[in-house]
Design an enzyme around this catalytic site. Structure first.
Site, mmCIF file in Angstrom:
data_model
loop_
_atom_site.group_PDB
_atom_site.id
_atom_site.type_symbol
_atom_site.label_atom_id
_atom_site.label_comp_id
_atom_site.label_asym_id
_atom_site.label_seq_id
_atom_site.Cartn_x
_atom_site.Cartn_y
_atom_site.Cartn_z
ATOM 1 N N HIS A 434 4.475 -3.822 7.125
ATOM 2 C CA HIS A 434 5.577 -2.861 7.189
ATOM 3 C C HIS A 434 5.212 -1.518 6.554
ATOM 4 O O HIS A 434 4.573 -1.471 5.495
ATOM 5 C CB HIS A 434 6.792 -3.420 6.436
ATOM 6 N N GLU A 435 5.654 -0.441 7.180
ATOM 7 C CA GLU A 435 5.512 0.919 6.646
ATOM 8 C C GLU A 435 4.064 1.273 6.292
ATOM 9 O O GLU A 435 3.788 1.895 5.270
ATOM 10 C CB GLU A 435 6.408 1.108 5.418
ATOM 11 N N GLY A 436 3.157 0.897 7.154
ATOM 12 C CA GLY A 436 1.745 1.208 6.946
ATOM 13 C C GLY A 436 1.013 0.013 6.364
ATOM 14 O O GLY A 436 1.426 -0.549 5.353
ATOM 15 N N HIS A 441 -2.870 2.399 3.371
ATOM 16 C CA HIS A 441 -2.496 2.861 2.035
ATOM 17 C C HIS A 441 -3.709 2.959 1.115
ATOM 18 O O HIS A 441 -3.726 3.796 0.200
ATOM 19 C CB HIS A 441 -1.415 1.954 1.450
#
Length: 591
Positions: A434-436, A441
């Site tokens: 999720h979200e990258g 990251h």
């Protein structure tokens, strides 16, 4: 018990000092009593509304029926409650109908709900994020048209980014916006996949914050704009040509639907431009960065619920006898008496409570970014930027392991649907995606955040750690831990310096192990959080606190993390400075 009220209060009021936020005008009407009232109200919702549907929502997952996603029948009441009680806009100003509640407290609310029932918790936070984008970047007309019904939960909000050929690579998205005769209104055409809560019957309409490229706009990320795209026309209630093409069936958090949307198939989809053309990605990053810290909180909450489920089982399940006890006539002991079971429980506790400490600290930094000024604001901005990939990724990755440990504590019982830990294990796995992804990251941390502003964020980060180390050295009991963390901080600085030397020479080699660097710096960060918790706990023990068991548990967790987890930096550091670039040199045809 799916979380600890005592630990949450410790984190907020003893560890990160959330009450200090009330010194700012925006939060001045609040105090510890109002914060505790909010937390108690959230707990009541978690216990009475969310928790009872945890298993049901997992086993009775959403279905696509005649082009509409049907969710669990209990979700409509829950979603209405979020709106009626003012949770969706709680952090916004009084003028907007909000409560001017610090995001720090709202994050703690989210933690409670996520631990109670992750699926049911995602609906309001998606809506709050979408509403926040409209109120921040949208025109007065858009704000008046869309936010009231998002706030009251008549409408659902989403973030619509991903496409079949443009997942993490948003520069490749192909959804197109065509200008119309009316300024600010465009015809949208394309498709979006993996849209959380992208369609469901627990609300009247779904409002998508959608990225698209205006026809003729520059290629790449510079040509991306943001649009408000309702599922239904807000004036007539007719279809806005946003059709649900499919429903993804997930391995976990099944109660929240994930939709495949076809947009403008009949050339009849209207979208409303948010802000300026070609600035959509920068706008969306506001929601994404908030969501990234939120994903870390989701993971920590699920890990926490799994920990308390396995802890309860370990206290109740008799099996075997203490090592050295040979008499079969002696009663069996609870498995919590076995050292290896205690190791698995300490592992879970150290990760979830260390992560929660970091996540609430990041939430407080977010509040300071919004209300502080001068140097305090500047430092908060830089530190939050640096810590966001860590706060998102470390809990996400590690809570896959802690929920696995929870299953292991239960043994064969943990592998059955008779106990909730198998569900937590499945639900935890989404968060490294999720979200990258974690890899993205890692590259963000090493390739951008460490280098930004000539390393200013890293310097502030090191200064904060040294402040904690200096405080710990004032107590003889804490001094060995302070010295150990100081040694690892110095090593991390040396390792980072050696990596920076590669940055300009060979970018591929520089970033090849970015994910490992993320893990490396994450361990240091959580150790810092544990040292701070240890300082507070040791002071309580020195003052003969009546809650000795609670604070002694904190000290033991800190000891565990330093002894079992911090030392992992040794192997990671050795790998990070190695010249053997096997992953770079490996070729696809050799697999």
């Amino acid at each position: 018990m799916f979380y600890s009220k005592r630990d949450l209060h410790f984190q907020l009021f003893e560890n990160i000092d959330a009450l200090s936020l009330t010194s700012f005008d925006f939060f001045k009407d609040h105090n510890q009593e109002t914060f505790e009232m909010v937390l108690d109200a959230a707990d009541q919702i978690g216990v009475t509304s969310l928790r009872p549907l945890l298993t049901e929502m997992d086993r009775k997952e959403p279905q696509l029926v005649n082009g509409k996603i049907i969710v669990h029948e209990g979700m409509k009441k829950i979603y209405c409650q979020y709106g009626e009680d003012g949770w969706i806009n709680a952090c916004f100003s009084y003028e907007e109908g909000g409560q001017q509640l610090p995001n720090t407290i709202q994050s703690a609310v989210g933690f409670i709900w996520q631990a109670a029932n992750y699926s049911a918790s995602v609906y309001p936070f998606l809506t709050s994020g979408a509403a926040n984008l409209i109120r921040t970047f949208g025109s007065k007309e858009l704000i008046e048209r869309f936010t009231p019904n998002l706030y009251n939960a008549k409408w659902q909000g989403t973030m619509a980014l991903t496409e079949p050929d443009a997942g993490s690579s948003l520069s490749d998205l192909s959804t197109t916006a065509y200008p119309t005769e009316i300024e600010g209104i465009y015809k949208i055409k394309g498709q979006k996949i993996y849209i959380s809560c992208g369609d469901h019957d627990a609300c009247e309409n779904v409002i998508h914050l959608m990225l698209a490229r205006i026809k003729g706009a520059p290629a790449g990320v510079k040509g991306i704009s943001m649009f408000v795209v309702p599922q239904k026309r807000t004036d007539t209630g007719a279809s806005n040509d946003v059709l649900t093409e499919g429903l993804y069936h997930k391995m976990g958090y099944k109660g929240a639907p994930i939709a495949h949307l076809m947009v403008g198939s009949n050339d009849a989809c209207e979208g409303f431009l948010v802000g300026e053309p070609n600035k959509g990605l920068s706008y969306m990053f506001q929601m994404m960065n908030e969501a990234r810290v939120g994903v870390g909180m989701n993971a920590a909450a699920i890990g926490t619920a799994a920990y308390y489920a396995s802890l309860a089982y370990a206290k109740e399940r008799p099996q075997g006898r203490k090592i050295g006890e040979k008499d079969p006539n002696q009663p069996q002991v609870s498995i919590i008496e076995h050292a290896d079971v205690k190791r698995m429980l300490l592992f879970q506790k150290s990760i979830v409570e260390g992560s929660l400490s970091l996540l609430l600290y990041c939430a407080k930094l977010g509040d300071l970014v919004n209300v502080a000024g001068g140097q305090e604001k500047e430092e908060a901005v830089l530190l939050l930027d640096l810590l966001t990939p860590i706060a998102k990724s470390y809990p996400s990755e590690m809570c896959c392991l802690t929920t696995s440990a929870a299953v292991q504590v239960l043994g064969g019982a943990g592998y059955t649907t008779d106990f909730p830990v198998e569900q937590y294990y499945r639900e935890a796995r989404i968060h490294p995606i999720h979200e990258g992804t974690t890899g993205i990251h890692g590259m963000d941390l090493l390739g951008r955040k460490v280098l930004m502003k000539n390393g200013s964020a890293v310097r502030i980060f090191a200064e904060k750690i040294m402040q904690t180390i200096a405080e710990a050295k004032e107590d003889g009991a804490m001094q060995p831990f302070a010295e150990k963390l100081e040694k690892y901080l110095q090593r991390a600085q040396q390792t980072s310096g050696q990596l920076m030397a590669k940055a300009g020479k060979n970018p591929e080699e520089f970033l090849a192990d970015a994910t490992l660097y993320l893990e490396y710096l994450s361990i240091l960060t959580i150790a810092w959080q544990w040292l701070h918790q240890g300082i507070i706990s040791q002071k309580a023990l020195n003052s003969d606190s009546p809650e000795k068991d609670f604070y002694q548990g904190k000290i033991m967790c800190m000891r565990y993390f330093f002894e079992y987890e911090l030392v992992k930096m040794d192997g990671l550091g050795k790998r990070l400075v190695s010249d053997d670039m096997v992953t770079v040199e490996m070729r696809g045809e050799w697999f």
